[in-house]
Design a protein around this motif. Structure first.
Motif, short mmCIF file in Angstrom:
data_model
loop_
_atom_site.label_atom_id
_atom_site.label_comp_id
_atom_site.label_asym_id
_atom_site.label_seq_id
_atom_site.Cartn_x
_atom_site.Cartn_y
_atom_site.Cartn_z
N MET A 1 0.91 -1.17 0.14
CA MET A 1 -0.14 -0.06 -0.05
C MET A 1 1.17 1.37 -0.11
N GLN A 28 11.00 -2.20 13.34
CA GLN A 28 10.83 -3.09 11.83
C GLN A 28 9.56 -2.93 11.29
N ALA A 29 8.39 -2.89 12.13
CA ALA A 29 7.24 -2.76 11.49
C ALA A 29 7.15 -1.30 10.94
N ALA A 32 8.80 -1.43 7.57
CA ALA A 32 8.13 -2.29 6.85
C ALA A 32 7.03 -1.44 5.88
N ASP A 36 6.53 -0.06 2.19
CA ASP A 36 5.54 -0.95 1.54
C ASP A 36 5.69 -2.43 1.41
N LYS A 37 6.29 -2.93 2.60
CA LYS A 37 6.69 -4.24 2.81
C LYS A 37 5.37 -4.69 3.81
N HIS A 38 4.80 -4.07 4.15
CA HIS A 38 3.74 -4.66 4.86
C HIS A 38 2.40 -3.66 4.93
N ASP A 39 1.33 -4.18 4.91
CA ASP A 39 0.28 -3.25 4.87
C ASP A 39 -0.49 -3.32 6.24
N PRO A 40 -0.50 -2.33 6.83
CA PRO A 40 -0.99 -2.31 8.32
C PRO A 40 -2.34 -2.61 8.38
N SER A 41 -2.73 -3.18 9.57
CA SER A 41 -3.89 -3.35 10.05
C SER A 41 -4.59 -1.91 10.23
N LEU A 44 -3.72 -0.33 13.14
CA LEU A 44 -2.36 0.46 13.16
C LEU A 44 -2.39 1.60 12.20
N GLU B 72 2.03 -6.74 15.07
CA GLU B 72 1.32 -7.34 13.99
C GLU B 72 2.27 -7.89 12.72
N TYR B 73 3.41 -6.83 12.60
CA TYR B 73 4.21 -7.19 11.60
C TYR B 73 5.09 -8.33 11.87
N VAL B 131 6.61 -9.70 4.99
CA VAL B 131 5.13 -10.27 4.56
C VAL B 131 4.36 -8.95 4.29
N LYS B 132 3.68 -9.05 3.45
CA LYS B 132 2.57 -8.18 3.04
C LYS B 132 1.57 -8.12 3.79
#
Lengths: 70, 132
Positions: A1, A28-29, A32, A36-41, A44, B72-73, B131-132
């Motif tokens: 995203m 790290q979160a 990420a 754009d390596k993690h789409d947050p909830s 978040l 979560e990540y 992870v995405k």
């Protein structure tokens, strides 16, 4: 995203570690999400929006919303 | 100098794992000595023989607890690694089972399944970085 979180964070003078503490997540979160390596909830995403006092869609691009003026 | 926060989830996880693995080694030694000295199958021997598996179960519980406490990540990454390692272990054990059944290959000791899982977990750490 797609997100402009990195620019917002820099403009606010926050490091990734500072933002991580404010959000209650790991650095790290933050890395990420920024890269754009993690789409947050949704939770978040709302927390991030709360830190910058902005609507979620001003921080994260909504790929499902029809582009206006196109 | 970097301060270690012993109240952090990762520090608690590391200390818990170290504690349970230490107990595992101690129990292995005790049971090994006892089994060599008293090889006849008795209820006590059966009970003692099972004991080293209990710390193993506790380490899995530590991993699951760490997953539930982290953000979560990290949870998503740890879960993907855990599931990948579990899948590879199941696959290899099943394949080996068929080799034993149809090709008369030697059966490895079943307690090797646990270290095998951690080997696969380590391998998955090298490949699952986000992870995405």
């Amino acid at each position: 995203m797609k997100t402009n979180l990195k620019e917002l964070r820099s403009a606010a003078g926050l490091t990734q570690a500072d933002l991580a503490v404010k959000l209650g997540v790991s650095r790290q979160a933050v890395i990420a999400v920024e890269s754009d390596k993690h789409d947050p909830s949704l939770d978040l995403a709302y927390k991030i929006a709360g830190v910058f006092d902005l609507p979620v869609e001003d921080i994260f691009d909504n790929p499902y919303r029809p582009k206006t003026g196109a | 100098m970097t301060q270690i926060n012993f109240k952090s989830h990762s520090a608690r996880y590391t200390l818990s794992i170290l504690g349970w693995m230490t107990l595992y080694v101690i129990l292995l030694l005790i049971v090994g000595f006892y089994a060599r000295a008293h090889p006849e199958p008795t209820p006590l021997l059966y009970t003692l023989a099972v004991l080293p598996s209990l710390p193993v179960g506790m380490t899995i519980w530590c991993v699951l607890r760490f997953m539930s406490k982290t953000d979560e990540y990290m949870r998503a990454i740890l879960t993907e690694r855990f599931v990948t390692a579990t899948g590879l272990t199941l696959f290899l054990c099943t394949a080996w089972g068929f080799l034993i059944n149809y090709a008369q290959v030697q059966s490895p000791p079943l307690y090797m399944v646990y270290p095998m899982f951690w080997i696969f977990y380590g391998i998955s750490c090298a490949f699952i970085r986000s992870v995405k």
